[in-house]
Write an enzyme that holds these catalytic residues in place. Structure first.
Site, PDB file in Angstrom:
ATOM      1  N   ALA A 113       0.828  -1.205   0.000  1.00 42.68           N
ATOM      2  CA  ALA A 113       0.000   0.000   0.000  1.00 42.68           C
ATOM      3  C   ALA A 113       0.861   1.253   0.000  1.00 42.68           C
ATOM      4  O   ALA A 113       1.881   1.312   0.693  1.00 42.68           O
ATOM      5  CB  ALA A 113      -0.901  -0.003   1.229  1.00 42.68           C
ATOM      6  N   GLY A 180      23.607  -5.266  22.621  1.00 41.42           N
ATOM      7  CA  GLY A 180      23.224  -6.009  23.832  1.00 41.42           C
ATOM      8  C   GLY A 180      21.870  -5.613  24.370  1.00 41.42           C
ATOM      9  O   GLY A 180      21.632  -5.649  25.577  1.00 41.42           O
ATOM     10  N   GLY A 181      20.941  -5.241  23.467  1.00 41.28           N
ATOM     11  CA  GLY A 181      19.551  -5.019  23.874  1.00 41.28           C
ATOM     12  C   GLY A 181      18.849  -6.374  23.956  1.00 41.28           C
ATOM     13  O   GLY A 181      19.491  -7.429  23.832  1.00 41.28           O
ATOM     14  N   ARG A 253      15.837  -1.126  15.624  1.00 38.67           N
ATOM     15  CA  ARG A 253      14.959  -1.181  14.471  1.00 38.67           C
ATOM     16  C   ARG A 253      14.488   0.225  14.141  1.00 38.67           C
ATOM     17  O   ARG A 253      14.529   1.102  14.997  1.00 38.67           O
ATOM     18  CB  ARG A 253      13.763  -2.100  14.770  1.00 38.67           C
ATOM     19  CG  ARG A 253      14.209  -3.538  14.969  1.00 38.67           C
ATOM     20  CD  ARG A 253      13.081  -4.462  15.263  1.00 38.67           C
ATOM     21  NE  ARG A 253      12.076  -4.585  14.215  1.00 38.67           N
ATOM     22  CZ  ARG A 253      12.167  -5.396  13.152  1.00 38.67           C
ATOM     23  NH1 ARG A 253      13.241  -6.140  12.977  1.00 38.67           N
ATOM     24  NH2 ARG A 253      11.186  -5.454  12.261  1.00 38.67           N
ATOM     25  N   HIS A 421       0.104 -21.119  47.128  1.00 37.83           N
ATOM     26  CA  HIS A 421       1.324 -21.811  47.541  1.00 37.83           C
ATOM     27  C   HIS A 421       1.279 -23.258  47.058  1.00 37.83           C
ATOM     28  O   HIS A 421       0.234 -23.902  47.185  1.00 37.83           O
ATOM     29  CB  HIS A 421       1.435 -21.780  49.075  1.00 37.83           C
ATOM     30  CG  HIS A 421       2.595 -22.589  49.580  1.00 37.83           C
ATOM     31  ND1 HIS A 421       3.893 -22.108  49.562  1.00 37.83           N
ATOM     32  CD2 HIS A 421       2.645 -23.845  50.092  1.00 37.83           C
ATOM     33  CE1 HIS A 421       4.694 -23.032  50.069  1.00 37.83           C
ATOM     34  NE2 HIS A 421       3.975 -24.103  50.397  1.00 37.83           N
TER      35      HIS A 421
HETATM   36  C1  LIG Z   1      13.860 -10.848  16.716  1.00 40.95           C
HETATM   37  C2  LIG Z   1      12.735 -10.088  17.360  1.00 40.95           C
HETATM   38  C3  LIG Z   1      12.179 -10.557  18.538  1.00 40.95           C
HETATM   39  C4  LIG Z   1      11.135  -9.856  19.137  1.00 40.95           C
HETATM   40  N1  LIG Z   1      10.598 -10.339  20.288  1.00 40.95           N
HETATM   41  C5  LIG Z   1       9.584  -9.673  20.868  1.00 40.95           C
HETATM   42  C6  LIG Z   1       8.963 -10.177  22.028  1.00 40.95           C
HETATM   43  O1  LIG Z   1       9.324 -11.230  22.555  1.00 40.95           O
HETATM   44  N2  LIG Z   1       7.937  -9.474  22.567  1.00 40.95           N
HETATM   45  C7  LIG Z   1       7.515  -8.298  22.012  1.00 40.95           C
HETATM   46  O2  LIG Z   1       6.597  -7.695  22.538  1.00 40.95           O
HETATM   47  N3  LIG Z   1       8.086  -7.793  20.910  1.00 40.95           N
HETATM   48  C8  LIG Z   1       9.080  -8.459  20.307  1.00 40.95           C
HETATM   49  N4  LIG Z   1       9.615  -7.982  19.154  1.00 40.95           N
HETATM   50  C9  LIG Z   1       9.070  -6.729  18.596  1.00 40.95           C
HETATM   51  C10 LIG Z   1       7.757  -6.981  17.838  1.00 40.95           C
HETATM   52  O3  LIG Z   1       7.957  -7.949  16.854  1.00 40.95           O
HETATM   53  C11 LIG Z   1       7.264  -5.696  17.230  1.00 40.95           C
HETATM   54  O4  LIG Z   1       7.213  -4.702  18.222  1.00 40.95           O
HETATM   55  C12 LIG Z   1       5.868  -5.876  16.645  1.00 40.95           C
HETATM   56  O5  LIG Z   1       5.859  -6.845  15.632  1.00 40.95           O
HETATM   57  C13 LIG Z   1       5.359  -4.543  16.099  1.00 40.95           C
HETATM   58  O6  LIG Z   1       4.080  -4.740  15.575  1.00 40.95           O
HETATM   59  P1  LIG Z   1       3.536  -3.791  14.406  1.00 40.95           P
HETATM   60  O7  LIG Z   1       2.167  -4.275  14.101  1.00 40.95           O
HETATM   61  O8  LIG Z   1       3.726  -2.397  14.770  1.00 40.95           O
HETATM   62  O9  LIG Z   1       4.504  -4.065  13.170  1.00 40.95           O
HETATM   63  P2  LIG Z   1       4.910  -5.373  12.419  1.00 40.95           P
HETATM   64  O10 LIG Z   1       4.728  -6.575  13.249  1.00 40.95           O
HETATM   65  O11 LIG Z   1       6.260  -5.105  11.862  1.00 40.95           O
HETATM   66  O12 LIG Z   1       3.857  -5.487  11.226  1.00 40.95           O
HETATM   67  C14 LIG Z   1       3.819  -4.542  10.204  1.00 40.95           C
HETATM   68  C15 LIG Z   1       3.244  -5.211   8.971  1.00 40.95           C
HETATM   69  O13 LIG Z   1       3.024  -4.214   7.978  1.00 40.95           O
HETATM   70  C16 LIG Z   1       3.332  -4.743   6.717  1.00 40.95           C
HETATM   71  N5  LIG Z   1       3.616  -3.617   5.806  1.00 40.95           N
HETATM   72  C17 LIG Z   1       4.642  -2.737   5.893  1.00 40.95           C
HETATM   73  N6  LIG Z   1       4.560  -1.826   4.910  1.00 40.95           N
HETATM   74  C18 LIG Z   1       3.452  -2.139   4.205  1.00 40.95           C
HETATM   75  C19 LIG Z   1       2.848  -1.577   3.043  1.00 40.95           C
HETATM   76  N7  LIG Z   1       3.364  -0.509   2.445  1.00 40.95           N
HETATM   77  N8  LIG Z   1       1.730  -2.164   2.555  1.00 40.95           N
HETATM   78  C20 LIG Z   1       1.198  -3.259   3.166  1.00 40.95           C
HETATM   79  N9  LIG Z   1       1.743  -3.834   4.250  1.00 40.95           N
HETATM   80  C21 LIG Z   1       2.846  -3.282   4.765  1.00 40.95           C
HETATM   81  C22 LIG Z   1       4.544  -5.628   6.994  1.00 40.95           C
HETATM   82  O14 LIG Z   1       4.721  -6.598   5.985  1.00 40.95           O
HETATM   83  C23 LIG Z   1       4.177  -6.225   8.343  1.00 40.95           C
HETATM   84  O15 LIG Z   1       3.509  -7.458   8.200  1.00 40.95           O
HETATM   85  C24 LIG Z   1      10.647  -8.674  18.529  1.00 40.95           C
HETATM   86  C25 LIG Z   1      11.183  -8.210  17.336  1.00 40.95           C
HETATM   87  C26 LIG Z   1      12.215  -8.914  16.742  1.00 40.95           C
HETATM   88  C27 LIG Z   1      12.784  -8.414  15.454  1.00 40.95           C
END
Ligand SMILES: Cc1cc2nc3c(=O)[nH]c(=O)nc-3n(C[C@H](O)[C@H](O)[C@H](O)COP(=O)(O)OP(=O)(O)OC[C@H]3O[C@@H](n4cnc5c(N)ncnc54)[C@H](O)[C@@H]3O)c2cc1C
Length: 449
Positions: A113, A180-181, A253, A421
């Site tokens: 989009a 180290g985050g 990120r 408990h």
């Molecule tokens: C390795 C790793 C481990 C993590 N572990 C945790 C955890 O344990 N607990 C936790 O709370 N968080 C964790 N996170 C963070 C978490 O994944 C994100 O905070 C979360 O996914 C954010 O959700 P969101 O809906 O904002 O974005 P996203 O999950 O990134 O979803 C965004 C979606 O938008 C889609 N998109 C983007 N641009 C467009 C476009 N132009 N048109 C159509 N679709 C589009 C993408 O394809 C994607 O599917 C982790 C992240 C990583 C990388």
């Protein structure tokens, strides 16, 4: 041109929650996703990392089985097969997300989009076909992408990001983790447990920058116990980069705004993400942003909460989120979690109480005696302001303290509650009593007087 009450861009935790809540409120909703339903969290983040972490945890449980007079045999495990299993589970969950959305009659479109105006979105399908869609309100939930370090671009072979790391089919012999985050710590811990030689470097002087220093120190000790080389205060990683098979850059990120054509809307955004007000509305009326794309939190459950709120606000309410009481956790060995005020023991006007899991009977039964609960409260009122937990189940238990902080519950109130408990949660109760200097489960010399 098709008309909707609401268009949601992105089907991660933010977009999915937004679409469902909007539909529950009676809106006609279109959800556009360019890649996989469930977003980063389900496909390349929370779920796959915790699946791998659980695999490592299972190995450690098998090794401990002798304590329960059970003889379990550990056969050689296959990394490629583990990744395959992880992929199957992710696929199943992603299908579940689609089913959830479909049950609410939300229209789903697969494609990328981009705005053509403040009310219109153009969707490009994988076959190159484009269509335009129009809505009264739009929620941008496009998430985030890994950010590189200047001078080190991802080649996705040697210099890899977290998504690459989750898709390796062969376990690297050696892995340098830069950052180290929470993400760096989790990958270091997982890959080490799976058999790789791991070196973790962090620029700041402590792991988990900004986190309670005592908790961060314990996380570091856990990594060292696993045999990981950990260095903090490191400004260059040129040397170890030469000798390790793979270099995982896990330094953060960035908001995913690149493909949205935001310039066609007037929506203000910068390197930290799309700017939103407390109601998650952008600088353009009717366009909201939720989740990682607004650069506020980079956590799935915050994204989920923001998605719900953005949908409700887009459809008429005006509600805001309190960010200071959102808990955090890291899946180290053992896990660590935190909420509210950090370093309470070094903060003027605060009192703390601590209870070691070594003295908790459930932790003893589970053979998970390493860890503690630390509670911080205002000295004058006893109102709980924060807490940290190190130990098995920390990520589950921290929500109890988060609730106490959010609801202004005091040490006195908490110490009058009766916890089940034997449970590890009793350690929270004991830590509250300890802060008041009257923990009946601690010897006199360990109670604050
Ligand atoms: C390795 C790793 C481990 C993590 N572990 C945790 C955890 O344990 N607990 C936790 O709370 N968080 C964790 N996170 C963070 C978490 O994944 C994100 O905070 C979360 O996914 C954010 O959700 P969101 O809906 O904002 O974005 P996203 O999950 O990134 O979803 C965004 C979606 O938008 C889609 N998109 C983007 N641009 C467009 C476009 N132009 N048109 C159509 N679709 C589009 C993408 O394809 C994607 O599917 C982790 C992240 C990583 C990388």
């Amino acid at each position: 041109m098709n008309d909707y009450n609401l268009i949601v861009i992105g089907a991660g935790p933010a977009g999915t929650a937004a679409a469902v809540r909007a539909s529950q409120l009676g809106a006609k909703v279109l959800l556009i996703e360019k890649s996989s339903f469930g977003g980063t969290c389900l496909n390349w983040g929370c779920i796959p990392t915790k699946f791998l972490w659980e695999a490592c945890n299972t190995v450690s449980k098998i090794k401990k089985s002798v304590s329960y007079a059970i003889t379990a045999e550990m056969k050689e495990h296959s990394f490629a097969l583990l990744i395959e299993k992880k992929n199957k589970n992710v696929e199943l969950l992603s299908k579940g997300v689609r089913q959830l959305l479909a049950s609410y009659n939300i229209e789903l479109i697969e494609g990328s989009a981009a705005f053509s105006s403040a009310k219109t979105v153009e969707v490009k399908r994988s076959n190159g076909q484009t269509e335009n869609y129009q809505a009264e309100k739009i929620i941008i939930a496009a998430g985030s992408v890994p950010s590189a370090i200047p001078g080190y671009q991802f080649d996705h072979i040697k210099f890899i990001d977290s998504t690459d790391a989750l898709n390796l089919t062969e376990l690297p012999k050696s892995l340098l983790v830069v950052g180290g985050g929470a993400i760096g710590v989790e990958f270091a811990s997982i890959f080490s447990a799976l058999g790789a030689q791991v070196h973790l470097v962090e620029k700041q002087n402590q792991l988990l920058p900004g986190e309670d220093s005592e908790l961060a120190e314990e996380v570091k000790k856990g990594l060292l116990r696993q045999g990981i080389k950990v260095e903090t205060g490191v400004s260059s990683f040129e040397e170890p980069a030469k000798t390790n098979d793979k270099i995982l850059i896990a330094t953060g990120r960035k908001s995913n705004t690149a493909s949205l054509a935001l310039e066609k809307t007037g929506v203000k955004y910068g390197p930290k993400g799309i700017e939103v007000n407390e109601f998650l509305e952008t600088s353009v009326e009717g366009i909201f942003a939720a989740g990682d794309v607004d650069g506020r939190s980079f956590l799935a459950y915050t994204a989920h909460a923001e998605g719900v709120l953005a949908a409700e606000n887009a459809l008429g309410t005006k509600k805001a989120i309190t960010y200071s009481t959102i808990p955090k956790a890291v899946f180290s060995v053992p896990p660590a979690a935190s909420v509210g005020i950090v370093n309470g023991d070094k903060t003027e006007g605060m009192i703390t109480g601590k209870f070691d899991l070594a003295a908790n009977s459930r932790a003893f039964i589970e053979g998970e005696r390493r860890g503690w609960v630390k509670i911080t409260a205002e000295k004058s009122t006893g109102v709980i302001t924060g807490g940290q937990i190190l130990g098995a189940g920390a990520e589950e238990l921290i929500s109890i303290i988060a609730l106490a902080v959010k609801q202004n519950i005091s040490l006195h109130q908490m110490s009058r509650e009766i916890f089940f408990h034997p449970s590890i949660s009793e350690a929270i109760h004991s830590a509250c009593e300890a802060a008041l200097g009257k923990c009946v489960d601690l010897p006199r010399f360990k109670n604050r007087s």
